[in-house]
Design an enzyme around this catalytic site. Structure first.
Site, PDB file in Angstrom:
ATOM      1  N   ARG A  79       0.920  -0.685  -0.103  1.00 21.24           N
ATOM      2  CA  ARG A  79       0.264   0.132  -0.106  1.00 21.24           C
ATOM      3  C   ARG A  79       0.820   1.386   0.022  1.00 21.24           C
ATOM      4  NH1 ARG A  79      -2.998  -2.467   5.125  1.00 21.24           N
ATOM      5  NH2 ARG A  79      -1.332  -2.108   5.675  1.00 21.24           N
ATOM      6  N   ARG A  85       3.079   4.282 -17.125  1.00 19.10           N
ATOM      7  CA  ARG A  85       3.751   4.190 -18.050  1.00 19.10           C
ATOM      8  C   ARG A  85       4.543   4.665 -18.912  1.00 19.10           C
ATOM      9  NH1 ARG A  85      -1.808   4.896 -19.366  1.00 19.10           N
ATOM     10  NH2 ARG A  85      -3.205   3.468 -18.072  1.00 19.10           N
ATOM     11  N   CYS A 122      -7.055   2.868 -13.245  1.00 15.99           N
ATOM     12  CA  CYS A 122      -7.494   3.578 -11.664  1.00 15.99           C
ATOM     13  C   CYS A 122      -9.121   4.090 -11.732  1.00 15.99           C
ATOM     14  CB  CYS A 122      -7.375   5.740 -13.161  1.00 15.99           C
ATOM     15  SG  CYS A 122      -5.280   5.186 -13.771  1.00 15.99           S
ATOM     16  N   GLU A 139     -11.674   7.179  -5.376  1.00 16.16           N
ATOM     17  CA  GLU A 139     -11.887   6.344  -3.868  1.00 16.16           C
ATOM     18  C   GLU A 139     -13.125   6.896  -3.879  1.00 16.16           C
ATOM     19  OE1 GLU A 139     -10.433   4.656  -0.650  1.00 16.16           O
ATOM     20  OE2 GLU A 139      -8.737   4.518  -2.567  1.00 16.16           O
ATOM     21  N   ARG A 160      -3.736   7.346  -4.258  1.00 17.42           N
ATOM     22  CA  ARG A 160      -3.197   5.951  -3.122  1.00 17.42           C
ATOM     23  C   ARG A 160      -2.524   4.449  -4.316  1.00 17.42           C
ATOM     24  NH1 ARG A 160      -7.667   7.746  -0.236  1.00 17.42           N
ATOM     25  NH2 ARG A 160      -7.924   7.107   1.806  1.00 17.42           N
ATOM     26  N   TYR A 189       3.429   6.560   3.032  1.00 16.44           N
ATOM     27  CA  TYR A 189       2.268   6.994   3.480  1.00 16.44           C
ATOM     28  C   TYR A 189       3.456   8.421   3.201  1.00 16.44           C
ATOM     29  CZ  TYR A 189      -0.675   3.122   4.074  1.00 16.44           C
ATOM     30  OH  TYR A 189      -1.739   2.797   4.119  1.00 16.44           O
TER      31      TYR A 189
END
Length: 123
Positions: free
Chosen positions: A7, A63, A75, A78, A90, A108
């Site tokens: 993550r 890419r 993509c 959220e 994220r 993060y």
């Protein structure tokens, strides 16, 4: 080898194409560096952005990185939860690895450190 999810999240100050692309690449590079993986190890990358970011597709930036042209990217927006962190990008990087869950380093950056302070401090 097993498949693990790594993550990562970051934020941008403005809904601007250049900033979104730069922060996406910065976040991905941190994930790759901290976990010692290469593009060939990556199964796929799931990218989400909060709905206040719509200036570009962040996958464009990935890419354009040499060697990442064939990595599957997706993509999405959220889930728009009231009070959630704004202007957030994220990543969920699916990687083939011999590392254990405890050895995986989640990343993060910027204001996104507030999302998982428990993981952000272990960077």
């Amino acid at each position: 080898m097993v498949n693990r999810g790594i993550r990562g999240a970051t934020t941008v100050t403005n809904n601007e194409e250049g900033e979104i692309l730069r922060e996406t690449v910065t976040l991905l590079r941190e994930i790759v560096d901290k976990n010692d993986v290469i593009a060939e190890d990556i199964c796929s990358v799931w990218i989400t952005m909060t709905e206040d970011l719509d200036a570009t597709f962040p996958a464009r930036a990935i890419r354009e990185i040499a060697g990442w042209e064939l990595v599957p990217l997706m993509c999405s927006v959220e889930i728009p939860v009231k009070g959630s962190l704004p202007r957030c990008i994220r990543l969920m990087v699916q990687v083939n690895t011999d590392k254990t869950q405890r050895e995986i380093r989640h990343v993060y950056l910027n204001e996104a450190k507030r999302l998982r302070p428990d993981l952000a401090q272990n960077q």
